[in-house]
Scaffold this motif. Structure first.
Motif, PDB file in Angstrom:
ATOM      1  N   SER A  35       0.995  -1.345  -0.125  1.00  0.00           N
ATOM      2  CA  SER A  35       0.031   0.085   0.011  1.00  0.00           C
ATOM      3  C   SER A  35       1.060   1.232  -0.106  1.00  0.00           C
ATOM      4  O   SER A  35       2.118   1.211   0.354  1.00  0.00           O
ATOM      5  CB  SER A  35      -0.963  -0.073   1.266  1.00  0.00           C
ATOM      6  N   PRO A  36       0.432   2.259  -0.378  1.00  0.00           N
ATOM      7  CA  PRO A  36       1.245   3.589  -0.313  1.00  0.00           C
ATOM      8  C   PRO A  36       1.794   3.810   1.050  1.00  0.00           C
ATOM      9  O   PRO A  36       2.891   4.362   0.989  1.00  0.00           O
ATOM     10  CB  PRO A  36       0.061   4.700  -0.998  1.00  0.00           C
ATOM     11  N   SER A  37       0.977   3.782   2.051  1.00  0.00           N
ATOM     12  CA  SER A  37       1.441   4.195   3.203  1.00  0.00           C
ATOM     13  C   SER A  37       2.508   3.190   3.742  1.00  0.00           C
ATOM     14  O   SER A  37       3.308   3.658   4.524  1.00  0.00           O
ATOM     15  CB  SER A  37       0.210   3.934   4.442  1.00  0.00           C
ATOM     16  N   THR A  38       2.525   1.869   3.241  1.00  0.00           N
ATOM     17  CA  THR A  38       3.631   0.940   3.684  1.00  0.00           C
ATOM     18  C   THR A  38       4.793   1.133   2.920  1.00  0.00           C
ATOM     19  O   THR A  38       5.804   1.364   3.294  1.00  0.00           O
ATOM     20  CB  THR A  38       3.199  -0.692   3.216  1.00  0.00           C
ATOM     21  N   GLU A  39       4.782   1.714   1.654  1.00  0.00           N
ATOM     22  CA  GLU A  39       5.970   2.289   0.960  1.00  0.00           C
ATOM     23  C   GLU A  39       6.508   3.413   1.381  1.00  0.00           C
ATOM     24  O   GLU A  39       7.637   3.521   1.510  1.00  0.00           O
ATOM     25  CB  GLU A  39       5.368   2.589  -0.373  1.00  0.00           C
ATOM     26  N   GLU A  40       5.702   4.383   2.031  1.00  0.00           N
ATOM     27  CA  GLU A  40       6.060   5.686   2.669  1.00  0.00           C
ATOM     28  C   GLU A  40       6.940   5.092   3.866  1.00  0.00           C
ATOM     29  O   GLU A  40       8.129   5.619   4.195  1.00  0.00           O
ATOM     30  CB  GLU A  40       4.878   6.545   3.052  1.00  0.00           C
ATOM     31  N   ILE A  41       6.420   4.149   4.742  1.00  0.00           N
ATOM     32  CA  ILE A  41       7.110   3.943   5.947  1.00  0.00           C
ATOM     33  C   ILE A  41       8.409   2.930   5.565  1.00  0.00           C
ATOM     34  O   ILE A  41       9.410   3.344   6.349  1.00  0.00           O
ATOM     35  CB  ILE A  41       6.405   2.728   6.568  1.00  0.00           C
ATOM     36  N   GLN A  43      10.389   3.941   2.952  1.00  0.00           N
ATOM     37  CA  GLN A  43      11.094   4.694   2.484  1.00  0.00           C
ATOM     38  C   GLN A  43      11.959   5.500   3.493  1.00  0.00           C
ATOM     39  O   GLN A  43      12.867   6.128   3.428  1.00  0.00           O
ATOM     40  CB  GLN A  43      10.500   5.912   1.535  1.00  0.00           C
TER      41      GLN A  43
END
Length: 100
Positions: A35-41, A43
């Protein structure tokens, strides 16, 4: 100088284990849908690890190293990891050359 066979075998075994785990991570990573939030985490992990490594230097060394660590911390928010670390090293080198 003598070369111990067990030491050489241990080095090759550690290299094989390292390569295997890294390649497995790359292969599994391609199969995951994040998910986008997981990718942000995810990074945020490299700068966090970088700060965990350089923070003790900032508090246990001189002013040049402390300022260099601050440069790394600030530049890591905008730059990739390698240029951020290179900026910190360059800062320390210049400040040491200036006598700080």
């Amino acid at each position: 100088m003598t070369i111990d066979l067990m030491t050489v075998l241990a080095i090759f075994a550690m290299a094989a284990a390292t390569i295997t785990t890294r390649m497995a991570g790359l292969l599994v990573g391609r199969l995951l849908k994040l998910s986008p939030s997981t990718e942000e985490i995810l990074q945020a992990i490299p700068p966090s690890v970088l700060m965990a490594v350089v923070a003790p230097t900032a508090f246990a060394s001189g002013w040049a190293e402390t300022i260099g660590c601050a440069v790394v911390a600030l530049s890591a928010t905008r730059l990739p990891l390698l240029p951020a670390a290179a900026g910190g090293v360059l800062t320390v080198a210049v400040l040491r050359a200036l006598g700080l």
